[in-house]
Design a protein around this motif. Structure first.
Motif, PDB file in Angstrom:
ATOM      1  N   ARG A  26       0.812  -1.222   0.000  1.00 29.25           N
ATOM      2  CA  ARG A  26       0.000   0.000   0.000  1.00 29.25           C
ATOM      3  C   ARG A  26       0.846   1.273   0.000  1.00 29.25           C
ATOM      4  NH1 ARG A  26      -4.448   1.622   4.688  1.00 29.25           N
ATOM      5  NH2 ARG A  26      -4.749   3.800   4.037  1.00 29.25           N
ATOM      6  N   TYR A  27       1.819   1.365   0.897  1.00 31.94           N
ATOM      7  CA  TYR A  27       2.625   2.573   1.012  1.00 31.94           C
ATOM      8  C   TYR A  27       3.977   2.458   0.315  1.00 31.94           C
ATOM      9  CZ  TYR A  27      -0.662   4.225   4.573  1.00 31.94           C
ATOM     10  OH  TYR A  27      -1.794   4.642   5.237  1.00 31.94           O
ATOM     11  N   CYS A  28       4.279   1.295  -0.212  1.00 37.10           N
ATOM     12  CA  CYS A  28       5.608   1.052  -0.786  1.00 37.10           C
ATOM     13  C   CYS A  28       5.512   0.489  -2.205  1.00 37.10           C
ATOM     14  CB  CYS A  28       6.393   0.098   0.110  1.00 37.10           C
ATOM     15  SG  CYS A  28       6.684   0.718   1.773  1.00 37.10           S
ATOM     16  N   PRO A  29       5.208   1.343  -3.198  1.00 37.43           N
ATOM     17  CA  PRO A  29       5.125   0.882  -4.595  1.00 37.43           C
ATOM     18  C   PRO A  29       6.524   0.737  -5.196  1.00 37.43           C
ATOM     19  CG  PRO A  29       4.665   3.232  -4.486  1.00 37.43           C
ATOM     20  CD  PRO A  29       4.875   2.771  -3.071  1.00 37.43           C
TER      21      PRO A  29
ATOM     22  N   GLN B 267      -2.124   9.189   4.134  1.00 31.47           N
ATOM     23  CA  GLN B 267      -2.239   8.718   2.754  1.00 31.47           C
ATOM     24  C   GLN B 267      -0.931   8.849   1.979  1.00 31.47           C
ATOM     25  OE1 GLN B 267      -4.950  10.747   4.137  1.00 31.47           O
ATOM     26  NE2 GLN B 267      -5.646   8.671   4.603  1.00 31.47           N
ATOM     27  N   THR B 268       0.096   9.432   2.589  1.00 32.44           N
ATOM     28  CA  THR B 268       1.359   9.668   1.895  1.00 32.44           C
ATOM     29  C   THR B 268       2.105   8.353   1.643  1.00 32.44           C
ATOM     30  OG1 THR B 268       1.571  11.856   2.906  1.00 32.44           O
ATOM     31  CG2 THR B 268       3.570  10.874   2.009  1.00 32.44           C
TER      32      THR B 268
ATOM     33  N   THR C  53       6.733  10.801  -0.977  1.00 30.50           N
ATOM     34  CA  THR C  53       7.873  11.291  -0.208  1.00 30.50           C
ATOM     35  C   THR C  53       9.109  11.406  -1.091  1.00 30.50           C
ATOM     36  OG1 THR C  53       6.985  10.205   1.759  1.00 30.50           O
ATOM     37  CG2 THR C  53       9.277  10.890   1.847  1.00 30.50           C
ATOM     38  N   PHE C  54       9.296  10.458  -1.980  1.00 26.49           N
ATOM     39  CA  PHE C  54      10.423  10.479  -2.913  1.00 26.49           C
ATOM     40  C   PHE C  54      10.405  11.761  -3.747  1.00 26.49           C
ATOM     41  CE2 PHE C  54      12.271   9.514  -7.080  1.00 26.49           C
ATOM     42  CZ  PHE C  54      13.501   8.982  -6.731  1.00 26.49           C
TER      43      PHE C  54
ATOM     44  N   ILE D 132       8.341  12.409   7.739  1.00 25.91           N
ATOM     45  CA  ILE D 132       8.666  12.007   9.106  1.00 25.91           C
ATOM     46  C   ILE D 132       9.188  10.572   9.063  1.00 25.91           C
ATOM     47  CG2 ILE D 132       7.038  13.617  10.155  1.00 25.91           C
ATOM     48  CD1 ILE D 132       5.089  11.263  10.495  1.00 25.91           C
ATOM     49  N   CYS D 133       9.394   9.977  10.240  1.00 31.75           N
ATOM     50  CA  CYS D 133      10.086   8.685  10.282  1.00 31.75           C
ATOM     51  C   CYS D 133       9.404   7.610   9.442  1.00 31.75           C
ATOM     52  CB  CYS D 133      10.260   8.227  11.732  1.00 31.75           C
ATOM     53  SG  CYS D 133       8.723   7.998  12.661  1.00 31.75           S
ATOM     54  N   ARG D 134       8.089   7.547   9.470  1.00 28.88           N
ATOM     55  CA  ARG D 134       7.417   6.500   8.691  1.00 28.88           C
ATOM     56  C   ARG D 134       7.652   6.694   7.202  1.00 28.88           C
ATOM     57  NH1 ARG D 134       1.137   6.299   8.550  1.00 28.88           N
ATOM     58  NH2 ARG D 134       1.362   6.326   6.296  1.00 28.88           N
TER      59      ARG D 134
END
Length: 260
Positions: free
Chosen positions: A107-110, A152-153, A158-159, A165-167
């Motif tokens: 989900r958060y790591c494509p 939802q980020t 982030t890239f 933040i840390c997550r």
């Protein structure tokens, strides 16, 4: 290394609501529970279930009105620390079955979206040397900015934004590792030098036939970190998941080193 942990949560629920709580440090995985206590406000339901990979536990709750949780523990960290840069990768076809899911997009790591970048930026390196270079790259290119991301980020967001933040740092590290065919997973942890004090997120990478904690923010050290739980990404190890609306009233996390 001994860590003393204190957590206080206070949320308000407008109606009877199911909650999934995961705040207790795991007993195992390079750490030992010395003592622990958890106090909860009155709930309609309480039951414990195993967490992901059998590391730690989750608690199912059903509550209404003001929900309070006070957790304290002393944890002995006995995790050997190796220089990540010197560790060898395990060829994908030789990976243990339980690590294979940590190569996949989540989900958060494509991670499939970053394969071309990883090949261009880190293609001359392999194994732990590549992981070390990725940590250095994140440390150089990204800024830690509280409030710069939401639930939802994704790592791809982030890239692009180069802040989080840390997550968010952990999600980017996981993506880069998975795009390199190195299994990587999300670890929710307690660490004493995190600023501001809070639940912390790190990545674990599978090298040399073992899992190794790495922190892309540079704030936490593996031999001074207590793991709460692990999973594909933050969605699998949230400290509190609510299946209904809730309002934050107060929250605090305090971690300090203790004498043996």
């Amino acid at each position: 290394m001994m860590l003393d942990i204190k957590v206080h949560l206070h949320y308000r629920l407008a109606q009877p609501t199911d909650l999934l709580l995961q705040v207790e440090a795991a007993d195992g995985g390079g750490q030992q529970l010395v003592r622990a206590n958890i106090n909860l406000s009155e709930t309609e339901h309480f039951s414990r279930i195993a967490a992901e990979e059998g590391l730690g536990e989750r608690i199912w709750l059903r509550a209404n009105g003001d929900f309070l949780c006070d957790y304290s523990a002393r944890i002995a960290i006995r995790r050997p620390v190796e220089e990540v840069g010197s560790l060898a990768a395990v060829a994908p076809h030789l990976l243990p079955a339980d690590t294979v899911r940590y190569l996949m997009p989540s989900r958060y790591c494509p991670c499939d979206e970053l394969q071309a970048f990883v090949s261009a930026e880190f293609g001359q390196l392999s194994g732990g040397a590549r992981i070390a270079a990725m940590l250095d790259w994140i440390g150089d290119k990204f800024q830690y900015v509280v409030g710069s991301s939401t639930g939802q980020t994704t790592a791809l967001d982030t890239f692009v934004q180069r802040q989080g933040i840390c997550r968010d740092f952990a999600h980017v590290m996981i993506c880069l590792a998975r795009a390199s065919a190195i299994p990587a997973r999300f670890a929710s942890v307690y660490a004493p030098d995190v600023t501001p004090p809070d639940f912390h997120a790190m990545a674990e990478v599978f090298l040399n036939d073992a899992w190794h904690l790495v922190d892309a923010t540079g704030m936490a050290q593996p031999d001074a970190t207590a793991i709460i739980g692990v999973g594909l990404d933050a969605a699998e190890v949230a400290f509190l998941s609510s299946y209904g609306p809730m309002q934050l009233i107060s929250q605090s996390v305090d971690i300090s080193t203790a004498q043996n």
